[in-house]
Design a protein around this motif. Sequence first.
Motif, short mmCIF file in Angstrom:
data_model
loop_
_atom_site.label_atom_id
_atom_site.label_comp_id
_atom_site.label_asym_id
_atom_site.label_seq_id
_atom_site.Cartn_x
_atom_site.Cartn_y
_atom_site.Cartn_z
N GLU A 143 36.32 46.82 49.73
CA GLU A 143 37.59 47.66 49.25
C GLU A 143 38.91 46.98 49.28
OE1 GLU A 143 37.77 51.11 48.20
OE2 GLU A 143 35.51 50.70 48.03
N SER A 144 38.94 45.88 50.42
CA SER A 144 40.03 44.89 50.18
C SER A 144 40.00 43.83 50.01
CB SER A 144 40.75 45.42 51.76
OG SER A 144 39.76 45.08 52.89
N LYS A 148 38.92 41.84 44.37
CA LYS A 148 38.45 43.27 43.82
C LYS A 148 39.28 43.40 42.63
CE LYS A 148 39.43 48.10 44.94
NZ LYS A 148 39.88 49.26 45.75
N GLY A 185 36.80 54.68 42.08
CA GLY A 185 37.66 54.04 43.10
C GLY A 185 38.47 54.86 43.71
#
Length: 197
Positions: A143-144, A148, A185
Motif C-alpha cells: 500500500e505504501s 506503487k 485501490g
Amino acid sequence: EDAYLADIENGIFIVADGIGGHRGGEKAAQMATTLLPDIIRRRIAASPESRSVDDPAIATMLADSLQEVGHCIRKVGASRLEYKDMGTTVVIALLTAHHAHIAHMGDSRAYLFRDGLLRQLTDDHSIVGLLVRNGEITPGEAESHPAKGRLSRFAGMEGDVLAAAQTIELQPGDRLLLCTDGLWGMLSDAQLKTILA
C-alpha cells in the motif's frame, strides 16, 4: 483517463485505465475500448465454430487481440508528440454460453463473486504485484511501497507484450467485476463484496 465498453449483444466487456499524461492516457484508453470489439468480432468471424462450443482458445484469441491493440496504441503514440509514451491497462471479458474468457494487461482487475465469496481472477502486472507474489513484501506493505503504481505490462508499451488470459466456467448467480485501481485501490475486498451482494 478511464474508459469502458459494455457490448451486451456480443458479450464483450472492457475496462481500460490510460497512462502517459492526460491527453495520451485518455486517447489510449479510448482506443482500447473502441478498437478491441472490432478486432474481436473480426477474429470470431474468422472461426465462428469456436464461439458456439465455448472453445478455451477464445482466451488466447483475446490475448492476441490485446497485443494487436497495443501495437495500434504504440503506433499512434509514436506519431504525435502529445501522445508520446501513452498506454493503457486493459481488462476484457468475453462471455459465451457457459464461460467467461478473460484477458488483461496492467493492474485493471477482474473479480468473481460466487456464493458470497470474492476472488480476484487477475494478477496485477505491476512491480508491487510481482513483489507480493514473490513473497518479498506483504499486501499491507504494498500500500505504501515506493513502486506503487508502476506497471510491468500494459497495452502500448515497447516490445511484444503478452496479455494474461484464462477461461472460467460460470455458474448460476455468478457476478463478474471488471475495474481499475480507481475502485480496488479505494475500497476493501469486504466493501466490494457488500456492493456485489
